[in-house]
Every structure is written in C-alpha cells, then in structure tokens.
Scaffold this motif. Structure first.
Motif, PDB file in Angstrom:
ATOM      1  N   SER A 202       0.804  -1.216   0.000  1.00 11.30           N
ATOM      2  CA  SER A 202       0.000   0.000   0.000  1.00 11.30           C
ATOM      3  C   SER A 202       0.846   1.279   0.000  1.00 11.30           C
ATOM      4  CB  SER A 202      -0.910  -0.015   1.226  1.00 11.30           C
ATOM      5  OG  SER A 202      -0.095  -0.115   2.375  1.00 11.30           O
ATOM      6  N   ARG A 203       2.132   1.171  -0.138  1.00 14.32           N
ATOM      7  CA  ARG A 203       2.984   2.366  -0.144  1.00 14.32           C
ATOM      8  C   ARG A 203       4.099   2.189  -1.163  1.00 14.32           C
ATOM      9  NH1 ARG A 203       5.107   2.386   5.871  1.00 14.32           N
ATOM     10  NH2 ARG A 203       6.312   4.148   5.114  1.00 14.32           N
ATOM     11  N   ASP A 204       4.777   3.283  -1.424  1.00  9.62           N
ATOM     12  CA  ASP A 204       5.807   3.237  -2.462  1.00  9.62           C
ATOM     13  C   ASP A 204       7.030   2.470  -1.977  1.00  9.62           C
ATOM     14  OD1 ASP A 204       4.289   4.634  -4.199  1.00  9.62           O
ATOM     15  OD2 ASP A 204       5.102   6.597  -3.635  1.00  9.62           O
ATOM     16  N   TRP A 380       7.635 -14.743  -3.312  1.00  9.56           N
ATOM     17  CA  TRP A 380       8.326 -13.502  -2.942  1.00  9.56           C
ATOM     18  C   TRP A 380       7.355 -12.358  -2.680  1.00  9.56           C
ATOM     19  CZ3 TRP A 380       8.074  -9.001  -5.789  1.00  9.56           C
ATOM     20  CH2 TRP A 380       7.548  -9.076  -7.077  1.00  9.56           C
ATOM     21  N   THR A 381       6.186 -12.356  -3.368  1.00  8.98           N
ATOM     22  CA  THR A 381       5.243 -11.243  -3.152  1.00  8.98           C
ATOM     23  C   THR A 381       4.676 -11.309  -1.739  1.00  8.98           C
ATOM     24  OG1 THR A 381       3.570 -12.624  -4.195  1.00  8.98           O
ATOM     25  CG2 THR A 381       4.566 -10.934  -5.574  1.00  8.98           C
ATOM     26  N   GLU A 382       4.269 -12.513  -1.308  1.00 14.30           N
ATOM     27  CA  GLU A 382       3.723 -12.662   0.053  1.00 14.30           C
ATOM     28  C   GLU A 382       4.799 -12.325   1.090  1.00 14.30           C
ATOM     29  OE1 GLU A 382       3.539 -15.248  -2.159  1.00 14.30           O
ATOM     30  OE2 GLU A 382       1.435 -15.104  -2.723  1.00 14.30           O
ATOM     31  N   ALA A 383       6.014 -12.769   0.791  1.00 18.84           N
ATOM     32  CA  ALA A 383       7.106 -12.512   1.741  1.00 18.84           C
ATOM     33  C   ALA A 383       7.363 -11.017   1.875  1.00 18.84           C
ATOM     34  CB  ALA A 383       8.373 -13.227   1.277  1.00 18.84           C
ATOM     35  N   LEU A 384       7.346 -10.331   0.757  1.00 21.75           N
ATOM     36  CA  LEU A 384       7.600  -8.889   0.795  1.00 21.75           C
ATOM     37  C   LEU A 384       6.468  -8.171   1.526  1.00 21.75           C
ATOM     38  CD1 LEU A 384       9.445  -6.586  -0.043  1.00 21.75           C
ATOM     39  CD2 LEU A 384       8.258  -6.489  -2.222  1.00 21.75           C
ATOM     40  N   ALA A 393       4.347  -2.490  11.613  1.00 24.08           N
ATOM     41  CA  ALA A 393       3.991  -2.755  13.013  1.00 24.08           C
ATOM     42  C   ALA A 393       5.094  -2.269  13.947  1.00 24.08           C
ATOM     43  CB  ALA A 393       3.781  -4.260  13.210  1.00 24.08           C
ATOM     44  N   ARG A 394       6.320  -2.349  13.468  1.00 19.10           N
ATOM     45  CA  ARG A 394       7.453  -1.926  14.295  1.00 19.10           C
ATOM     46  C   ARG A 394       7.583  -0.403  14.328  1.00 19.10           C
ATOM     47  NH1 ARG A 394      12.727  -5.391  13.201  1.00 19.10           N
ATOM     48  NH2 ARG A 394      11.268  -7.029  13.782  1.00 19.10           N
ATOM     49  N   TYR A 395       7.209   0.237  13.227  1.00 28.61           N
ATOM     50  CA  TYR A 395       7.310   1.707  13.151  1.00 28.61           C
ATOM     51  C   TYR A 395       5.944   2.281  12.780  1.00 28.61           C
ATOM     52  CZ  TYR A 395      12.197   0.411  12.973  1.00 28.61           C
ATOM     53  OH  TYR A 395      13.426  -0.142  13.259  1.00 28.61           O
ATOM     54  N   PRO A 396       4.997   2.268  13.706  1.00 32.29           N
ATOM     55  CA  PRO A 396       3.635   2.703  13.372  1.00 32.29           C
ATOM     56  C   PRO A 396       3.552   4.169  12.946  1.00 32.29           C
ATOM     57  CG  PRO A 396       3.867   2.274  15.731  1.00 32.29           C
ATOM     58  CD  PRO A 396       5.124   1.835  15.099  1.00 32.29           C
ATOM     59  N   ASP A 397       4.513   4.983  13.370  1.00 32.37           N
ATOM     60  CA  ASP A 397       4.467   6.410  13.011  1.00 32.37           C
ATOM     61  C   ASP A 397       4.952   6.663  11.590  1.00 32.37           C
ATOM     62  OD1 ASP A 397       3.594   6.826  15.539  1.00 32.37           O
ATOM     63  OD2 ASP A 397       5.588   7.278  16.353  1.00 32.37           O
ATOM     64  N   ASP A 398       5.691   5.697  11.038  1.00 29.77           N
ATOM     65  CA  ASP A 398       6.252   5.883   9.699  1.00 29.77           C
ATOM     66  C   ASP A 398       5.289   5.270   8.678  1.00 29.77           C
ATOM     67  OD1 ASP A 398       7.659   6.019   7.415  1.00 29.77           O
ATOM     68  OD2 ASP A 398       9.409   4.900   8.091  1.00 29.77           O
ATOM     69  N   THR A 399       4.335   6.079   8.211  1.00 34.75           N
ATOM     70  CA  THR A 399       3.325   5.542   7.294  1.00 34.75           C
ATOM     71  C   THR A 399       3.459   6.103   5.884  1.00 34.75           C
ATOM     72  OG1 THR A 399       1.854   7.288   8.037  1.00 34.75           O
ATOM     73  CG2 THR A 399       1.598   5.125   9.091  1.00 34.75           C
ATOM     74  N   GLU A 400       4.251   7.132   5.717  1.00 31.70           N
ATOM     75  CA  GLU A 400       4.266   7.857   4.446  1.00 31.70           C
ATOM     76  C   GLU A 400       5.536   7.632   3.626  1.00 31.70           C
ATOM     77  OE1 GLU A 400       2.060  11.043   3.802  1.00 31.70           O
ATOM     78  OE2 GLU A 400       0.649   9.746   4.869  1.00 31.70           O
ATOM     79  N   SER A 401       6.677   7.444   4.309  1.00 35.12           N
ATOM     80  CA  SER A 401       7.948   7.490   3.586  1.00 35.12           C
ATOM     81  C   SER A 401       8.052   6.377   2.530  1.00 35.12           C
ATOM     82  CB  SER A 401       9.110   7.355   4.569  1.00 35.12           C
ATOM     83  OG  SER A 401       9.109   6.076   5.116  1.00 35.12           O
ATOM     84  N   VAL A 402       8.857   6.639   1.510  1.00 40.50           N
ATOM     85  CA  VAL A 402       9.094   5.626   0.478  1.00 40.50           C
ATOM     86  C   VAL A 402      10.039   4.585   1.075  1.00 40.50           C
ATOM     87  CG1 VAL A 402      10.065   5.200  -1.810  1.00 40.50           C
ATOM     88  CG2 VAL A 402       8.822   7.328  -1.350  1.00 40.50           C
ATOM     89  N   LEU A 403       9.632   3.323   0.992  1.00 41.00           N
ATOM     90  CA  LEU A 403      10.484   2.272   1.556  1.00 41.00           C
ATOM     91  C   LEU A 403      11.541   1.863   0.531  1.00 41.00           C
ATOM     92  CD1 LEU A 403       7.879  -0.029   3.321  1.00 41.00           C
ATOM     93  CD2 LEU A 403       9.219   1.829   4.288  1.00 41.00           C
ATOM     94  N   SER A 404      12.698   1.570   1.079  1.00 38.65           N
ATOM     95  CA  SER A 404      13.804   1.200   0.210  1.00 38.65           C
ATOM     96  C   SER A 404      14.109  -0.289   0.402  1.00 38.65           C
ATOM     97  CB  SER A 404      14.997   2.074   0.609  1.00 38.65           C
ATOM     98  OG  SER A 404      16.108   1.658  -0.068  1.00 38.65           O
ATOM     99  N   LEU A 405      13.908  -1.066  -0.645  1.00 33.97           N
ATOM    100  CA  LEU A 405      14.183  -2.510  -0.578  1.00 33.97           C
ATOM    101  C   LEU A 405      15.640  -2.731  -0.975  1.00 33.97           C
ATOM    102  CD1 LEU A 405      13.070  -5.408  -0.204  1.00 33.97           C
ATOM    103  CD2 LEU A 405      12.526  -5.395  -2.635  1.00 33.97           C
ATOM    104  N   GLU A 406      16.446  -3.187  -0.018  1.00 34.18           N
ATOM    105  CA  GLU A 406      17.890  -3.287  -0.267  1.00 34.18           C
ATOM    106  C   GLU A 406      18.340  -4.700  -0.627  1.00 34.18           C
ATOM    107  OE1 GLU A 406      19.843  -1.355   3.043  1.00 34.18           O
ATOM    108  OE2 GLU A 406      18.312   0.190   3.002  1.00 34.18           O
ATOM    109  N   SER A 407      17.680  -5.691  -0.084  1.00 32.89           N
ATOM    110  CA  SER A 407      18.015  -7.067  -0.472  1.00 32.89           C
ATOM    111  C   SER A 407      16.856  -7.987  -0.105  1.00 32.89           C
ATOM    112  CB  SER A 407      19.307  -7.540   0.206  1.00 32.89           C
ATOM    113  OG  SER A 407      19.105  -7.688   1.584  1.00 32.89           O
TER     114      SER A 407
END
Lengths: 454, 301
Positions: A202-204, A380-384, A393-407
């Motif tokens: 649901s987010r970038d 892999w889709t379910e895992a991601l 769940a760990r960072y409930p306040d961080d709802t907007e930022s673009v997530l960076s998939l590193e590996s």
C-alpha cells in the motif's frame, strides 16, 4: 682434651670443604627465569592458496525464457562455472593473450553470465589472475556473446568497466558447455525493479540494488545441524605461545575462558571467541591481496577452512590513527547462506590478530530411511508484503515514507526452537528494508527475531 | 714436625679453603647458592631508567629469586552466608533482580551480586565517632573494623591497605585479603565514611579453592616488572615516587563459577595508583581482555 677439640674442628673443616666443593661443582646453577616463550610444534590445516580464497557471491545466468538462474556457494554448477572462469583468467595472464581496456561494451551483445565478486577479485602483476595486466580490484565478471564472438568484461565493484578479454572459441565453449548442461531442476529467478513492485504494497517501494528472487515455488529441506567439534587443546596452542601461562576461568554457563592478561579466549560448546585488545593500536599496511592471504592463514590456523564456508567480506577500516582489516565468513548449504548470530570473523592489523570468533554448524547426515522435512516456501510477493507489515507494526508512526528494498533472498537460519535442544536450519526469507533486516520463516512467514538465532 | 703442629697447620689451611669456597658459593651477585634474581648492576640500571623517566623508587627490593603458582578462587559464599543470616535474623525483606539479590531492613540495604560483590548501604548512616576527620589512621581502622565486626560483615583474612581522605570530609578505608600469608589484591573491602558516619561498605571477597603446585614457576624479577610498567606508562610528566612493590595475586572480577589467578607484582605509585604486572608474563594486567560473553554480529546475505 685440646687435641681432641682440634681433631674435631679439623674433621668438621674437612667435611665442610668437601660439601662446598661438591656444591660448587654440581650444585644449582644461577637463577634463570623460566617464564619464557615456549614454542611447541603443532600441526594445523594448510592455508588455501589465493586462487581459491575469492569466490563470487553469486553467478547469474540468463535463462532461455525470461528470467535468470542464480547459483551460489554449495551448488555444483556454481563451483564448475567459477572454477572454469578462474582458470581462464589465470591462463590469460600467463599466455599473455590480448587484454583490452577502455570502452568495452558492444552494442547488441547478449550478456550470458554475470559473476558478482564480493570481496573483490584482485587481478594484475604477481597475482594468480591476469598477471600481465595492471592491478585492479574486480567486482563483476560478465560473459558476453555477439555474432559468434565471446568475451569477458571485468568491472570494478561500482560497475566501472576495467578490462575486456576476447575469448578464443575453445575457452568460451567450455563455459557454454557447463551452462548447457545445467541441472534442469534450477529455479527460475526474476529481477526485481520498482515497476514490478508497484501496487504490491500500500505504499511506495524502491529497489536499491540488483535483487533476484525465485519466480516460482521453491522446496527447501529443513536441516538438522550439529555444531563444529572444537579441538580445545590444539586451539589453545594456536592462540597462546606458551599456554602454561594462561589461566582458566570457569563460567557459570559452562563456558571456559583462557587468558594470560594480554589476550583472552572464550570457549563454549559450540563456538569460541578470541580477543587481544592491546593490538588495536596498530596500522594495517598490508595490500589487499596480502590481506586475503592473511584471511586464509587465519581461518586455516584457527580451526580450519571447511567446505561450504565462504569468505563474504574483507574490509579495511580505521579511526583515530588505528586501522585494521575485518573479515567475515559464512556457511552455505545447497546454495543458500546459513544465518546465525555468531559467524566466523577475524579482525587483524600489522601487529597481529585483534579479534577472532568462530561458530560453525554442519548438517547431520541422516540414515537413508529417514528424511528431512521439506518446506514449500512462500512466494516472494507474500514474503515482501509480510515484511512490510512487520516494518509497519514496528514503526507505526512511519506511514508515508518511500520504503527502500535493499536485499531479498531465501536462506537458512540457525533457530533454537526445539525443546530437545536439537539445532535446526530453518528455511527463511531475509528481507532488508530501510537498512533493517527482517527474517521470516519461509513456510508460514512468521517473523523470527535476531535473538532467536543461535 | 709433631702431630699437634700438623693439626694446627691443617686447621688453618682448611679454614682458608672453606673461606674461599664460602665466598664462591654465597657472596651476593656471585654466589652459586645465592639465588639472586636481581644483580647489583641490574638494580643500578633499573634505578637509573626509573629516574630518567621521572619515577623514584622508595622501597628496597627483594633480590632473591622467587617462585609462585596459579591459585584457583571463587566468590566467598561463606562470607555472603554470614551476612545473609544476620539479615534474616533482623527480619530483612528480600527482592531479586537478574544478577543480584537485595535485602532491606531498617536503615540498611544489602545487595549481593552473583559476581560475589556485596554492597551494604546505610541510610541515614551509622555514627562512627565524633570528628573522624581529626582521627589518626590507626584509630579510624580500629573503629571501622569494630563496626564491621559488630554487623557481622568483617571477613576473614582482612588486611588494611590504605586510606583516602578528601577535603570535603569523605574518608575511604581500603582493605585487601590475605590467604595463607599471600595477599590477594583481587579481593577488596571499602568502608566509606562521611560526616562521621559510615554510609557504605563494599566487599568483593574470595575463597581459595585450589593451589596448583604443578605449575610452580619462577616469577620475573621486581626490576623487570618496574621496567615493563615504565614501558607501558611512558615517562611521568612530574616526578613521582614508587612507594610499594609487592608480590601477590590479582585478576579482574568475573561473574564465574571459579577461576585461576596469577601472581602479580603490585606496584603502588604516590597517590595510591596501583598497577599489576603479571609475574609470569610481565604483562600489565587489564580487565578488558576477555571477549564479551555474547557478540551479535550483523547478519548479511
């Protein structure tokens, strides 16, 4: 009476002179300190030669259909391919064949194979690979083909092309033959890019590195492990020149520490850790290829370098006038890395070994009639999606930022989950988002914390 | 020549021979039976090296060769039991944490750590004497030891070490442990006095589990220990006196079942700075050598 006394005195004097003459001749030698270094000959494993120290983190093969085959340590095709490429690079140096540098890409060429080398492969003078070329650290080896011509392009770790090696037909055909005879059961992998991920969560999400994940179902065995058996006596002798001067500390958890006040060695049932903090104040002037040789000597000397253990990293770091190399090794089974909380690691500089730790596990060989459980891993889709959910769940306040998939990859993790204290290697997905690793059990995607790992 | 004269001549001759042999055997720095670890030359060289680096040696050194061994020690559970039993008699309440147990009774909190450290805190403090700042060291020692004895927390083998007094009235008395005449510097007891009251007592006391005579070895000389210390510390910016150099046992504090400790040369500088040189290896003993019990390495794929 006086004569008797005289006789007595004379008798005593004669006796005393005999005693003192004996002492002078045969008596104790002047004091010598005995707390000196005592060298004892010990037999340890011979270090691996440099041409077997560096191996690729993975080899990527372009499949006939859309996708790739990803080969890693522990896969027989990986070993055959890398062995062939490595020998080829060694022979090219000796035979003084054409090695070009400059603009190396050819338009329209098809990339058949890519080997990602981490740590980097040193090539050049006095080295096993391309000994006639200028020194370079190579991070990528690509095998290209165009209209019957085949060549290798060697690039730096940041993908800057360094060398191009045109291949004579029989050398190229040897590599192509291995590729053609690949094990048919290989899983086809997809390359992840930002487009492929759009709408998945649901987010970038943006993809930071080259990531390849299995496109279809993967079945991984749940492996029963046993810790490496440590020869304590031999180990003690490899760390302490005179182990008689080392004292023993018996810990409450059964661990044993040996220390001579300058260095310490902690042995548990499954691992050991050595530390010599006084050596931290030193420099690391060894060149990168020499540091690679040092890695080989260290791991071979302190326990040996078993099959399946790969050198993952060799980095030079420094602060405040100090510098040291740090090296890390990891076990691989069936082409998958084994994650644990205590891997094999060495920190060293010109003064010697500052820190060394080692905790290795090997699969238990089961009798023929019994088999390991096989886990069908989640896609892999379910895992991601599961990893992003854990992140949120760990960072409930961080709802907007673009997530960076590193590996993102499948692996084994040493998880202590069995009440009978059996150690298992569980198949897991390891996904790194925004610098943080998420470990999910590959079957049901339940998260495993780093603390759960042995 | 009669027999009497012959005897007299022989007595003189053998007496002379014995004097010569005795000189060869027992003369300091030369004698074959005098086991000397420090020759006069070494002594002079060490003193001049110390002076060049601004260190000045006050005590005289034992120059004979000495041997020692490792000893195995463990936290002194009997001492802890003694304190606990007196607390139970007082009806103290008990609370447990990860690595310690705390007993609370009126005006007293006692924490016993698994490492063996015992900390007794008195609130609002026990009056020891009037004008403690004006008392002599000997008088304070007697009072402090009496205080410990009255509260059932005077351990066995206690030996006074030194006293620190600060301008703001804080007085700390330091003790170490002696087992079979051997000083154990790893054990320490501190009595902290402020405004004529004892506020805190801290004790880390050990029991001897075993001696290891099979590993009895000659120790390095005191001069070698001094040389190694100066190599470690470098030249002193200001002149400083070395006030004590003694052989004993020392190690860091370990949260362990039992452990071996080595003999050390304890070198005390002016101002009570203590350094411990391992008497077998010559290394300066430090607490930071042991690897951390758990090390979480990063997980990478």
């Amino acid at each position: 009476m006086i004569e008797r006394i005289k006789s007595g005195i004379l008798f005593l004097l004669v006796g005393l002179s005999l005693f003192m003459t004996y002492q002078l001749w045969y008596g104790q030698k002047p004091a010598q300190l005995i707390a000196e270094d005592v060298y004892e000959r010990i037999i340890v494993e011979k270090p691996r030669p440099l041409d077997t120290v560096v191996t690729p983190a993975y080899i990527l093969l372009a499949a006939a259909e859309e996708g790739y085959y990803l080969l890693r340590e522990g896969d027989s095709d990986y070993a055959a391919l890398w062995n062939n490429i490595s020998i080829l690079l060694q022979e090219y140096g000796k035979e003084n064949l054409e090695v070009e540098s400059g603009d190396l890409a050819m338009e329209g060429a098809r990339r058949i194979l890519t080997a990602y080398l981490k740590p980097a492969l040193p090539v050049g003078l006095d080295l096993p690979w391309l000994s006639d070329a200028m020194y370079a650290a190579i991070g990528w080896v690509d095998f290209y083909s165009l209209e019957g011509e085949r060549w290798l392009i060697l690039s730096s770790p940041d993908r800057e092309p360094k060398l191009s090696i045109p291949l004579i037909p029989e050398k190229a055909e040897a590599i192509e033959e291995i590729i053609a005879e690949l094990n048919a059961e290989k899983v086809l992998h997809l390359s992840l890019d930002t487009d492929r991920l759009s709408g998945l969560v649901s987010r970038d999400l943006e993809v930071k590195n080259d990531i390849y994940v299995p496109g279809g179902a993967v079945f991984m065995e749940r492996l029963q492990l046993k810790p490496e058996e440590i020869d304590r006596d031999l180990l003690l002798k490899t760390f302490f020149i005179d182990y008689n001067l080392a004292r023993i500390i018996e810990e409450r958890d059964g661990g044993i520490i040996y220390t001579d006040g300058e260095r310490g060695l902690r042995l548990s049932n499954v691992s050991f850790e050595y530390s010599s903090p006084r050596l931290e104040e030193g420099q690391a002037t060894a060149l990168y290829p020499d540091a690679l040789n040092n890695c080989s000597s260290l791991i071979s000397y302190h326990g040996g370098w078993p099959e399946g253990l790969r050198l993952e990293e060799l980095a030079l770091s420094g602060w405040g006038g100090r510098a040291s190399y740090s090296a890390e090794w990891r076990m691989y089974f069936l082409g998958y890395p084994l994650l644990s909380n205590n891997s094999a690691r060495a920190v060293f500089n010109d003064r010697g070994l500052i820190h060394f730790s080692r905790s290795l596990y090997f699969p238990v060989e089961l009798p023929e009639e019994s088999q390991n459980d096989v886990v069908e891993t989640a896609g892999w889709t379910e895992a991601l999606q599961a990893a992003v959910a854990v992140f949120e769940a760990r960072y409930p306040d961080d709802t907007e930022s673009v997530l960076s998939l590193e590996s993102m990859s499948l692996a084994y993790a040493v998880i202590d989950s069995d009440p009978a204290a059996t150690v298992w290697a569980e198949p897991v997905w390891v996904i790194k988002i925004n610098g943080e690793k998420f470990i999910l059990r590959a079957g049901n995607l339940s998260p495993a914390e780093s603390e759960d790992l042995l | 020549m009669n027999l009497e004269r012959a005897k007299a001549i022989l007595i003189i001759a053998f007496a002379g021979l014995n004097l010569f042999l005795g000189y060869q055997l027992f003369w300091p720095d030369f004698g074959r039976l005098t086991r000397v670890a420090i020759t006069a030359d070494q002594m002079r060289l060490t003193e001049s090296m110390l002076n060049e680096n601004n260190y000045f040696l006050e005590p005289s050194l034992d120059r004979a060769v000495q041997t020692s061994d490792f000893i195995t020690v463990a936290p002194d559970l009997n001492y802890q039991k003694k304190i606990i039993s007196s607390l139970i008699e007082k009806g103290a309440s008990l609370s447990e944490a990860d690595n310690s147990v705390t007993f609370r009774s009126e005006g007293e909190i006692v924490t016993i750590h698994t490492s063996g450290l015992v900390r007794l805190i008195y609130s609002p403090g026990h009056h020891l004497a009037d004008n403690t700042a004006g008392l002599e060291q000997r008088e304070l020692r007697v009072l402090a030891e009496q205080f410990l004895s009255d509260r059932n927390c005077l351990p066995e083998g206690i030996m006074f070490d030194y006293m620190e007094k600060s301008d703001d009235g804080l007085i700390v008395l330091y003790y170490y442990q002696v087992i079979d005449t051997v000083p154990i510097y790893a054990s320490q007891l501190k009595v902290i006095i402020e405004s004529d009251k004892v506020y805190r007592v801290e004790a880390y006391w050990l029991e001897l589990v075993d001696r290891i005579p099979a590993r009895d070895m000659e120790v390095i000389s005191a001069t070698e220990a001094l040389t190694n210390l100066v190599k470690e510390l470098g030249p002193s910016p200001d002149p400083i006196n070395i006030i004590k150099i003694e052989l004993g046992y020392f190690s860091g504090e370990y949260d362990a079942e039992k452990w071996e400790i080595p003999p050390v040369w304890r070198i005390v500088l002016e101002g009570q700075q203590c350094y411990y040189i391992n008497a077998f290896t010559g290394n300066l003993e430090k607490d930071t050598v042991i690897p951390e019990q758990t090390s979480n390495s990063s997980i990478s794929t």
